[in-house]
Scaffold this motif. Structure first.
Motif, PDB file in Angstrom:
ATOM      1  N   HIS A  66       6.123  -1.965  -7.379  1.00 21.11           N
ATOM      2  CA  HIS A  66       7.035  -1.625  -6.276  1.00 21.11           C
ATOM      3  C   HIS A  66       6.227  -0.905  -5.206  1.00 21.11           C
ATOM      4  N   HIS A  68       5.331   1.693  -1.814  1.00 21.33           N
ATOM      5  CA  HIS A  68       5.611   3.001  -1.207  1.00 21.33           C
ATOM      6  C   HIS A  68       4.976   3.052   0.171  1.00 21.33           C
ATOM      7  N   THR A  73       2.744  10.167  -4.344  1.00 17.06           N
ATOM      8  CA  THR A  73       3.398  10.350  -5.636  1.00 17.06           C
ATOM      9  C   THR A  73       2.523  11.250  -6.503  1.00 17.06           C
ATOM     10  N   HIS A 110       2.457   0.045  -6.842  1.00 19.23           N
ATOM     11  CA  HIS A 110       1.971   0.419  -8.179  1.00 19.23           C
ATOM     12  C   HIS A 110       3.001   0.089  -9.241  1.00 19.23           C
ATOM     13  N   GLU A 112       4.120   1.443 -13.420  1.00 23.51           N
ATOM     14  CA  GLU A 112       3.948   2.460 -14.458  1.00 23.51           C
ATOM     15  C   GLU A 112       4.389   1.861 -15.787  1.00 23.51           C
ATOM     16  N   GLN A 126       7.983  13.392 -12.009  1.00 26.12           N
ATOM     17  CA  GLN A 126       7.396  12.648 -10.910  1.00 26.12           C
ATOM     18  C   GLN A 126       7.947  13.186  -9.600  1.00 26.12           C
TER      19      GLN A 126
HETATM   20 MN    MN Z   1       6.573   4.637  -7.553  1.00 21.83          MN
END
Ligand code: MN
Length: 302
Positions: A66, A68, A73, A110, A112, A126
């Motif tokens: 997704h 940003h 972050t 990125h 996760e 986060q």
């Molecule tokens: Mn993110």
């Protein structure tokens, strides 16, 4: 700035705000920021307490690629491990006690993921930092910090994630005046604050007392600028995140995973992600890209 009397310090009292529950990937989170009564603390504009949750080698955060823009972050785990991959080619396992800091600037994406080897409890926070006008259209970047400075504060230990706190300074990049700290408290502790900053105190584990008010998981204590010290008393071992910074002097606009100044900035970012025009690069991830609906104001116009 004076550090003399307790009177000045006591004139700013703690305000207790409730986080709200949300779902991110496969994890339940408690979202302390943003909320209606408090959008930001300094440039900190997003705070999700993730877990605790049980994860396996193959299933963890499970947040697919997704995008940003306009933000950094900050990922900090207090239990477990996770795998970060981004469009800059970074592939980094993060363990408890380590910091991942990704700068979006004009654009980055990125994912996760589960690590492929860790099984157990996952818990952390986060955070997003809104980038200032000088940096928000700049280059993307990624930093991993495995060894951050610590400072003893009575019956507490502070690990400085970003910025400067009670004489210790983090090597992590920051573009504006702010601080982020992990505080492990076993008893009573006193610390200096910067009276130009406002602060948010987010409890991840345990229970602490500040200004005779109890704070536990799911709450955030807010302090307006003007305070130059903080007394914390833990009822049992507690893990607390302290965020601070100079109050923003401008409005920010947040929509989905984007931080910007105007709706047209958001429209452009959304169009780039939808059309996959290269602005956000490509993440080498087994997870599916995350898509979203158009911003509500676009739908309304048709
Ligand atoms: Mn993110």
């Amino acid at each position: 700035m004076t550090h003399s009397s307790d009177n000045g310090s006591d004139s700013v009292t703690l305000e207790v705000l409730s986080s709200h529950d949300a779902q991110v990937g496969s994890l339940q989170v408690r979202r302390a920021l943003p909320q209606r009564r408090r959008r930001t603390v300094g440039a900190w504009c997003f705070a999700d307490h993730m877990g605790p949750a049980d994860v396996t080698e193959g299933s963890g955060l499970d947040i697919g690629p997704h995008p940003h823009t306009g933000l950094q972050t900050v990922t900090w785990l207090i239990d477990g491990q996770a795998l970060h991959r981004d469009s800059l080619g970074s592939e980094q396992v993060i363990s408890a006690g380590e910091l991942n800091l990704m700068t979006a600037g004009h654009g980055v994406s990125h994912a996760e993921e589960a690590t492929g080897h860790y099984r157990g409890t996952l818990q952390g926070i986060q955070l997003w930092i809104a980038q200032d006008d000088n940096a928000r259209d700049g280059a993307a970047g990624f930093e991993h910090h495995g060894d951050l400075p610590r400072v003893d504060l009575g019956e507490a230990t502070a690990t400085v994630l970003i910025g400067e706190f009670n004489g210790a300074s983090s090597p992590a990049r920051h573009d504006s005046a702010l601080v982020g700290v992990d505080l492990r408290v076993t008893g009573t502790s006193e610390m200096d604050l910067d009276s130009a900053f406002e602060y948010g105190v987010i409890v991840l584990e345990g229970l602490v007392e500040i200004d005779a008010q109890a704070l536990g998981p799911g709450t955030m204590g807010y302090l307006a600028p003007g305070r130059d010290e903080l007394h914390v008393r833990a009822r049992g071992d507690s893990t607390v995140i302290v965020l601070g910074g100079e109050p923003l002097d401008h409005e920010i606009f947040m929509w989905w995973n984007f931080v910007a100044r105007t709706r047209s900035d958001i429209d452009a970012a959304f169009d780039s992600w939808r059309s996959n025009d290269g602005r956000f690069g490509k993440v080498d991830s087994p997870l599916a890209r995350i898509e979203t609906l158009a911003p509500y104001w676009q739908t309304r116009e048709t």
